[in-house]
Write a protein that holds these residues in place. Structure first.
Motif, PDB file in Angstrom:
ATOM      1  N   VAL A   5      56.979  84.061   6.466  1.00 25.75           N
ATOM      2  CA  VAL A   5      57.150  82.864   7.288  1.00 25.75           C
ATOM      3  C   VAL A   5      57.272  81.676   6.340  1.00 25.75           C
ATOM      4  O   VAL A   5      56.481  81.542   5.404  1.00 25.75           O
ATOM      5  CB  VAL A   5      55.942  82.684   8.242  1.00 25.75           C
ATOM      6  N   TYR A  54      60.398  84.239  14.800  1.00 21.72           N
ATOM      7  CA  TYR A  54      59.646  83.004  14.673  1.00 21.72           C
ATOM      8  C   TYR A  54      58.170  83.292  14.891  1.00 21.72           C
ATOM      9  O   TYR A  54      57.786  84.338  15.418  1.00 21.72           O
ATOM     10  CB  TYR A  54      60.155  81.939  15.657  1.00 21.72           C
ATOM     11  N   ARG A  79      52.552  75.071  16.951  1.00 27.24           N
ATOM     12  CA  ARG A  79      53.656  74.801  16.029  1.00 27.24           C
ATOM     13  C   ARG A  79      54.519  76.054  15.904  1.00 27.24           C
ATOM     14  O   ARG A  79      54.014  77.169  15.964  1.00 27.24           O
ATOM     15  CB  ARG A  79      53.128  74.427  14.635  1.00 27.24           C
ATOM     16  N   GLU A  80      55.826  75.845  15.728  1.00 28.12           N
ATOM     17  CA  GLU A  80      56.763  76.954  15.586  1.00 28.12           C
ATOM     18  C   GLU A  80      57.339  76.968  14.176  1.00 28.12           C
ATOM     19  O   GLU A  80      57.770  75.940  13.662  1.00 28.12           O
ATOM     20  CB  GLU A  80      57.891  76.809  16.607  1.00 28.12           C
ATOM     21  N   LEU A  81      57.344  78.162  13.576  1.00 25.41           N
ATOM     22  CA  LEU A  81      57.849  78.346  12.213  1.00 25.41           C
ATOM     23  C   LEU A  81      58.796  79.545  12.188  1.00 25.41           C
ATOM     24  O   LEU A  81      58.573  80.521  12.911  1.00 25.41           O
ATOM     25  CB  LEU A  81      56.690  78.619  11.248  1.00 25.41           C
ATOM     26  N   GLY A 114      58.270  77.375   6.556  1.00 23.07           N
ATOM     27  CA  GLY A 114      58.732  76.251   7.358  1.00 23.07           C
ATOM     28  C   GLY A 114      57.736  75.116   7.432  1.00 23.07           C
ATOM     29  O   GLY A 114      56.699  75.119   6.774  1.00 23.07           O
ATOM     30  N   ARG A 115      58.065  74.165   8.276  1.00 20.92           N
ATOM     31  CA  ARG A 115      57.274  72.948   8.478  1.00 20.92           C
ATOM     32  C   ARG A 115      56.209  73.199   9.530  1.00 20.92           C
ATOM     33  O   ARG A 115      56.518  73.553  10.670  1.00 20.92           O
ATOM     34  CB  ARG A 115      58.198  71.826   8.933  1.00 20.92           C
ATOM     35  N   ASN A 116      54.976  73.004   9.158  1.00 20.45           N
ATOM     36  CA  ASN A 116      53.841  73.159  10.069  1.00 20.45           C
ATOM     37  C   ASN A 116      53.361  71.759  10.433  1.00 20.45           C
ATOM     38  O   ASN A 116      52.631  71.124   9.667  1.00 20.45           O
ATOM     39  CB  ASN A 116      52.739  73.970   9.387  1.00 20.45           C
TER      40      ASN A 116
END
Length: 189
Positions: A136, A164, A147-149, A138-140
């Motif tokens: 995984v 995701y 939150r979606e990553l 991404g931006r948390n």
């Protein structure tokens, strides 16, 4: 009509160049799906994991390796970088069954709010998933409850994985520990 002919000629030229280039370079070639483990039908799986961070010096599982910039220290921690190695459990209790580890790097990347760039490897140790991992990255955005990553790949059973993850913080005491839930939705073979 002439523009269609030009587009068609351009496409044929690009294909010819790509084919010629592949043969000339020696480092590009066709793939066999079976050799890559893609002979099975694609599956969609949902995993629910919890991890339990400890911030105390004696048994820390998440540590800061680069301190935040002084100007942002109290507000966003901008510039801080940390590493993490936490047990993955099946339940929110610290005593739940351990099914793997989450290892990764986290960095505070926003000057205006407390956001993290996370690079996490969910390394599984149970059952048919033993030795496989889900990645995984991404931006948390910590100001959001959920939150979606993106899932960007994996190893073993999760080669060519996509999907995701949704994460939320169950418990947080910034001085001692936290419990974080991850729901990972992954497409794999």
């Amino acid at each position: 009509m002439a523009s269609r002919f030009v587009v068609l000629a351009l496409l044929i030229s690009c294909h010819a160049l790509a084919s010629t280039n592949a043969e000339e370079t020696g480092f590009v070639g066709p793939l066999d799906r079976k050799t890559l483990g893609l002979k099975r039908k694609e599956k969609l799986s949902h995993f629910r994991f919890y991890f339990h961070e400890s911030f105390t010096p004696n048994n820390a599982t998440t540590v800061t390796v680069v301190q935040p910039l002084p100007k942002y220290n109290a507000t966003t921690s901008f510039g801080s970088v940390g590493v993490t190695d936490n047990a993955l459990t099946v339940g929110p209790e610290r005593t739940s069954k351990v099914v793997g580890r989450v290892e990764g790097v986290v960095a505070a990347t926003s000057q205006s709010e407390f956001n993290l760039l996370v690079v996490l490897n969910f390394v599984l140790t149970e059952g048919r998933y033993n030795g496989s991992s889900i990645v995984v990255l991404g931006r948390n955005r910590l100001s959001l409850k959920v939150r979606e990553l993106p899932v960007i790949g994996g190893t073993g059973v999760f080669r060519f994985a996509t999907g995701y993850a949704e994460t939320n913080t169950i418990f947080l005491d910034p001085k001692t520990r936290s419990t974080v839930e991850y729901n990972v939705y992954v497409s794999h073979y």
